[in-house]
Design a protein around this motif. Structure first.
Motif, PDB file in Angstrom:
ATOM      1  N   LEU A   1      10.246   3.213 -11.780  1.00 14.87           N
ATOM      2  CA  LEU A   1       9.074   3.609 -12.570  1.00 14.87           C
ATOM      3  C   LEU A   1       8.518   4.936 -12.069  1.00 14.87           C
ATOM      4  O   LEU A   1       8.702   5.300 -10.907  1.00 14.87           O
ATOM      5  N   ASP A   2       7.862   5.645 -13.004  1.00  8.58           N
ATOM      6  CA  ASP A   2       7.268   6.936 -12.701  1.00  8.58           C
ATOM      7  C   ASP A   2       6.060   7.081 -13.624  1.00  8.58           C
ATOM      8  O   ASP A   2       6.132   6.685 -14.789  1.00  8.58           O
TER       9      ASP A   2
ATOM     10  N   GLY B   1       0.799  -1.227   0.000  1.00 10.65           N
ATOM     11  CA  GLY B   1       0.000   0.000   0.000  1.00 10.65           C
ATOM     12  C   GLY B   1       0.830   1.273   0.000  1.00 10.65           C
ATOM     13  O   GLY B   1       0.280   2.381   0.114  1.00 10.65           O
ATOM     14  N   CYS B   2       2.153   1.181  -0.122  1.00 17.55           N
ATOM     15  CA  CYS B   2       2.985   2.397  -0.171  1.00 17.55           C
ATOM     16  C   CYS B   2       2.666   3.170  -1.451  1.00 17.55           C
ATOM     17  O   CYS B   2       2.583   2.576  -2.534  1.00 17.55           O
ATOM     18  N   VAL B   3       2.522   4.495  -1.311  1.00 20.22           N
ATOM     19  CA  VAL B   3       2.233   5.345  -2.469  1.00 20.22           C
ATOM     20  C   VAL B   3       3.533   5.570  -3.246  1.00 20.22           C
ATOM     21  O   VAL B   3       4.576   5.846  -2.654  1.00 20.22           O
ATOM     22  N   LEU B   4       3.461   5.447  -4.578  1.00 21.02           N
ATOM     23  CA  LEU B   4       4.669   5.529  -5.409  1.00 21.02           C
ATOM     24  C   LEU B   4       5.484   6.795  -5.160  1.00 21.02           C
ATOM     25  O   LEU B   4       6.711   6.748  -5.032  1.00 21.02           O
ATOM     26  N   GLU B   5       4.796   7.943  -5.056  1.00 23.32           N
ATOM     27  CA  GLU B   5       5.533   9.205  -4.880  1.00 23.32           C
ATOM     28  C   GLU B   5       6.268   9.238  -3.538  1.00 23.32           C
ATOM     29  O   GLU B   5       7.370   9.770  -3.427  1.00 23.32           O
ATOM     30  N   GLU B   6       5.642   8.642  -2.511  1.00 23.48           N
ATOM     31  CA  GLU B   6       6.298   8.616  -1.198  1.00 23.48           C
ATOM     32  C   GLU B   6       7.531   7.717  -1.236  1.00 23.48           C
ATOM     33  O   GLU B   6       8.554   8.011  -0.637  1.00 23.48           O
ATOM     34  N   LEU B   7       7.430   6.611  -1.971  1.00 23.65           N
ATOM     35  CA  LEU B   7       8.590   5.726  -2.120  1.00 23.65           C
ATOM     36  C   LEU B   7       9.697   6.439  -2.887  1.00 23.65           C
ATOM     37  O   LEU B   7      10.879   6.335  -2.547  1.00 23.65           O
ATOM     38  N   SER B   8       9.290   7.194  -3.922  1.00 27.90           N
ATOM     39  CA  SER B   8      10.283   7.948  -4.696  1.00 27.90           C
ATOM     40  C   SER B   8      11.046   8.885  -3.784  1.00 27.90           C
ATOM     41  O   SER B   8      12.280   8.956  -3.837  1.00 27.90           O
ATOM     42  N   ARG B   9      10.301   9.603  -2.950  1.00 31.61           N
ATOM     43  CA  ARG B   9      10.942  10.555  -2.032  1.00 31.61           C
ATOM     44  C   ARG B   9      11.886   9.815  -1.090  1.00 31.61           C
ATOM     45  O   ARG B   9      13.027  10.220  -0.871  1.00 31.61           O
ATOM     46  N   TYR B  10      11.420   8.694  -0.571  1.00 35.85           N
ATOM     47  CA  TYR B  10      12.213   7.900   0.380  1.00 35.85           C
ATOM     48  C   TYR B  10      13.539   7.464  -0.234  1.00 35.85           C
ATOM     49  O   TYR B  10      14.602   7.646   0.346  1.00 35.85           O
ATOM     50  N   VAL B  11      13.477   6.906  -1.446  1.00 31.83           N
ATOM     51  CA  VAL B  11      14.737   6.400  -2.032  1.00 31.83           C
ATOM     52  C   VAL B  11      15.609   7.551  -2.546  1.00 31.83           C
ATOM     53  O   VAL B  11      16.833   7.458  -2.513  1.00 31.83           O
ATOM     54  N   GLU B  12      14.959   8.653  -2.985  1.00 26.05           N
ATOM     55  CA  GLU B  12      15.758   9.791  -3.481  1.00 26.05           C
ATOM     56  C   GLU B  12      16.582  10.421  -2.358  1.00 26.05           C
ATOM     57  O   GLU B  12      17.717  10.842  -2.571  1.00 26.05           O
TER      58      GLU B  12
ATOM     59  N   THR C   1       1.025  -8.452  -1.427  1.00 24.78           N
ATOM     60  CA  THR C   1       1.037  -7.741  -0.147  1.00 24.78           C
ATOM     61  C   THR C   1       2.382  -7.065   0.144  1.00 24.78           C
ATOM     62  O   THR C   1       2.453  -6.165   0.963  1.00 24.78           O
ATOM     63  N   ALA C   2       3.443  -7.513  -0.515  1.00 22.90           N
ATOM     64  CA  ALA C   2       4.751  -6.846  -0.344  1.00 22.90           C
ATOM     65  C   ALA C   2       5.583  -7.045  -1.602  1.00 22.90           C
ATOM     66  O   ALA C   2       5.406  -8.013  -2.345  1.00 22.90           O
ATOM     67  N   VAL C   3       6.498  -6.077  -1.805  1.00 25.83           N
ATOM     68  CA  VAL C   3       7.267  -6.016  -3.047  1.00 25.83           C
ATOM     69  C   VAL C   3       8.741  -5.761  -2.729  1.00 25.83           C
ATOM     70  O   VAL C   3       9.057  -4.945  -1.860  1.00 25.83           O
ATOM     71  N   SER C   4       9.613  -6.453  -3.421  1.00 25.97           N
ATOM     72  CA  SER C   4      11.050  -6.160  -3.339  1.00 25.97           C
ATOM     73  C   SER C   4      11.449  -5.660  -4.722  1.00 25.97           C
ATOM     74  O   SER C   4      11.204  -6.329  -5.725  1.00 25.97           O
ATOM     75  N   ILE C   5      12.024  -4.474  -4.803  1.00 26.82           N
ATOM     76  CA  ILE C   5      12.252  -3.848  -6.108  1.00 26.82           C
ATOM     77  C   ILE C   5      13.646  -3.228  -6.178  1.00 26.82           C
ATOM     78  O   ILE C   5      14.137  -2.669  -5.185  1.00 26.82           O
ATOM     79  N   GLN C   6      14.237  -3.345  -7.338  1.00 32.43           N
ATOM     80  CA  GLN C   6      15.594  -2.829  -7.566  1.00 32.43           C
ATOM     81  C   GLN C   6      15.538  -1.354  -7.956  1.00 32.43           C
ATOM     82  O   GLN C   6      14.924  -1.009  -8.976  1.00 32.43           O
ATOM     83  N   CYS C   7      16.175  -0.480  -7.173  1.00 29.66           N
ATOM     84  CA  CYS C   7      16.174   0.954  -7.490  1.00 29.66           C
ATOM     85  C   CYS C   7      17.529   1.370  -8.056  1.00 29.66           C
ATOM     86  O   CYS C   7      18.560   1.121  -7.431  1.00 29.66           O
ATOM     87  N   PRO C   8      17.540   2.016  -9.220  1.00 30.83           N
ATOM     88  CA  PRO C   8      18.818   2.479  -9.777  1.00 30.83           C
ATOM     89  C   PRO C   8      19.328   3.732  -9.054  1.00 30.83           C
ATOM     90  O   PRO C   8      18.546   4.446  -8.423  1.00 30.83           O
TER      91      PRO C   8
ATOM     92  N   LYS D   1       1.392   9.110  -9.863  1.00 30.37           N
ATOM     93  CA  LYS D   1       2.311   8.769  -8.764  1.00 30.37           C
ATOM     94  C   LYS D   1       1.841   9.215  -7.377  1.00 30.37           C
ATOM     95  O   LYS D   1       2.140   8.567  -6.377  1.00 30.37           O
ATOM     96  N   GLY D   2       1.099  10.310  -7.315  1.00 26.73           N
ATOM     97  CA  GLY D   2       0.669  10.854  -6.026  1.00 26.73           C
ATOM     98  C   GLY D   2      -0.372  10.011  -5.317  1.00 26.73           C
ATOM     99  O   GLY D   2      -0.600  10.177  -4.114  1.00 26.73           O
ATOM    100  N   SER D   3      -1.027   9.114  -6.017  1.00 26.67           N
ATOM    101  CA  SER D   3      -2.070   8.309  -5.369  1.00 26.67           C
ATOM    102  C   SER D   3      -1.931   6.805  -5.596  1.00 26.67           C
ATOM    103  O   SER D   3      -2.467   6.015  -4.827  1.00 26.67           O
ATOM    104  N   CYS D   4      -1.205   6.395  -6.627  1.00 25.14           N
ATOM    105  CA  CYS D   4      -1.166   4.953  -6.918  1.00 25.14           C
ATOM    106  C   CYS D   4      -0.273   4.205  -5.928  1.00 25.14           C
ATOM    107  O   CYS D   4       0.686   4.756  -5.405  1.00 25.14           O
ATOM    108  N   HIS D   5      -0.630   2.948  -5.668  1.00 22.52           N
ATOM    109  CA  HIS D   5       0.132   2.109  -4.738  1.00 22.52           C
ATOM    110  C   HIS D   5       1.101   1.213  -5.504  1.00 22.52           C
ATOM    111  O   HIS D   5       0.781   0.743  -6.589  1.00 22.52           O
ATOM    112  N   ILE D   6       2.232   0.919  -4.891  1.00 21.03           N
ATOM    113  CA  ILE D   6       3.222   0.063  -5.544  1.00 21.03           C
ATOM    114  C   ILE D   6       2.633  -1.336  -5.813  1.00 21.03           C
ATOM    115  O   ILE D   6       2.916  -1.946  -6.851  1.00 21.03           O
ATOM    116  N   GLY D   7       1.785  -1.818  -4.923  1.00 21.95           N
ATOM    117  CA  GLY D   7       1.173  -3.144  -5.139  1.00 21.95           C
ATOM    118  C   GLY D   7       0.333  -3.145  -6.409  1.00 21.95           C
ATOM    119  O   GLY D   7       0.371  -4.092  -7.206  1.00 21.95           O
TER     120      GLY D   7
END
Ligand code: MLT
Ligand code: ZN
Length: 387
Positions: free
Chosen positions: A56-57, A37-48, A132-139, A61-67
């Motif tokens: 992916l972008d 349920g993590c929001v894509l934009e929040e994950l982007s901020r976290y990893v940035e 329910t959970a995702v492991s993803i490779q971030c460049p 992004k502001g509302s969609c979930h990574i799942g």
């Protein structure tokens, strides 16, 4: 886009909104493990903040979930550079229809131990299990990003500019998007955005992402100089600061929003051989005539992905009859895909056979029956209704 998450008859909606925790982040490998349920934009901020980017972008992004991104195999704006989620997702945790928790949440880059089961769930639109959970490779986060917004005199020039971009920009080319003049009309009229270049039949957005600003702008200048002097491009502007970058991207990212303000929208998301991609738009413009308010083409040209959209004042059955199955037959003749990145959901499940042979469809039905014998997972979606 296709009603994949819209309840239609007797469904129960399952929300993963509260499953929004980052489980771990490895700052050496760039592997992020998080709940669905993590929001894509929040994950982007976290990893940035840690020197990485999400692979992916997309506009939502502001509302969609990574799942949901993974379940629908979302494509988006970084596909050209980082590829599909089939490559960047390293592991998944999925709850199956009988309640079994399938823990394939590994973070390994290489793992040839039998069938790669996670791939089944990427793009299955929730019909085979609940991610329910995702492991993803971030460049790593690129240190220098440039965006050029260019006007092209014709579609042939859009294609040639792409070839030249691949040759001259090489590894730093990170996006190549296009839009036609009608798209520009829609975003300037409905959203009051300003066009940064002279009026042209086509526009392209070229993004570069690299590790050294000086090196990248030198390459970009060479490319632009050649494109302008050879007449492939008639006007252009370049942005390097965040505010202008965002403003240029908005012209492309907000087309969908502008279309929804234009009237009823018939949406198609097609993969086609790049050189034929715009023929369908011109062909339809002639076929539909004054029945349509706008017939537009835009999309991820670098990925061979056309977003073909038609608008009319209100829904018209005769307009729809002129569009379908014509668009699907046209696409099938090119061996294209009737859904490049939006999935099938409820609206497009009946047209799967234009892109897949009967044997593939049968195998999909068999997999569905095996994994979800009672048909409780996202019913009425993705697969054609059975007779
Ligand atoms: C986009 O690329 O803008 C979307 O995938 C397509 C759309 O919103 O129509
Ligand atoms: Zn798209």
């Amino acid at each position: 886009m296709v009603g994949g998450s819209v309840p239609v008859f007797d469904e129960i909606i399952l929300s993963t909104t509260l499953m929004n925790r980052v489980i771990s982040f490895n700052s050496v490998s760039g592997t992020l493990v998080c709940q669905a349920g993590c929001v894509l934009e929040e994950l982007s901020r976290y990893v940035e903040e840690r020197g990485f980017v999400m692979p992916l972008d997309l506009g939502a992004k502001g509302s969609c979930h990574i799942g949901g991104n993974v379940a629908t195999n979302a494509g988006g704006l970084r596909f050209l550079r980082y590829g599909s989620l089939h490559g960047t997702v390293l592991g998944l945790e999925v709850v199956l229809a009988d309640g079994t928790v399938l823990d394939c949440l590994t973070s390994l880059r290489k793992d040839n131990t039998g069938y790669d089961l996670k791939q089944l769930f990427i793009g299955s639109e929730g019909t085979l299990g609940v991610i329910t959970a995702v492991s993803i490779q971030c460049p790593p986060k690129p240190r220098a990003v440039n965006v050029a917004f260019l006007g092209c005199p014709g579609f042939a020039e859009v294609l040639q500019t792409f070839s030249s971009g691949k040759e001259l920009l090489g590894e730093i080319l990170s996006a190549y998007e296009f839009m036609d003049a009608e798209c520009m009309w829609l975003v300037t009229h409905h959203l009051r955005l300003a066009s940064p270049v002279q009026e042209s039949p086509f526009y392209v957005l070229v993004e570069t992402s690299g590790s050294r600003a000086g090196h990248d702008s030198e390459k970009l200048s060479d490319f632009l100089e050649q494109a302008l002097s050879s007449g492939l491009v008639t006007d252009g502007t370049v942005a390097t600061d965040q505010t202008r970058l965002k403003a240029l991207w908005a012209l492309r990212e907000r087309i969908s929003e502008a279309l929804s303000r234009d009237g009823y929208v018939y949406k198609y998301d097609l993969s086609l051989p790049t050189e034929r991609l715009y023929d369908l738009v011109s062909d339809l413009r002639a076929r539909l005539g004054s029945q349509a308010k706008h017939v537009v083409g835009y999309g991820h040209l670098g990925d061979g992905n056309l977003h073909l959209n038609v608008t009319s004042e209100a829904f018209s059955p005769s307009l729809l009859a002129d569009l379908e199955p014509y668009v699907y037959e046209w696409t099938a003749r090119q061996r294209g895909s009737v859904s490049a990145e939006h999935g099938l959901g409820f609206k497009k499940r009946g047209v799967l056979s234009y892109s897949k042979p009967p044997e593939a469809l049968r195998l999909m039905q068999q997999l569905k029956a095996l994994l979800d014998p009672k048909g409780i997972l996202n019913p009425y979606k993705t697969l054609p209704a059975q007779a």
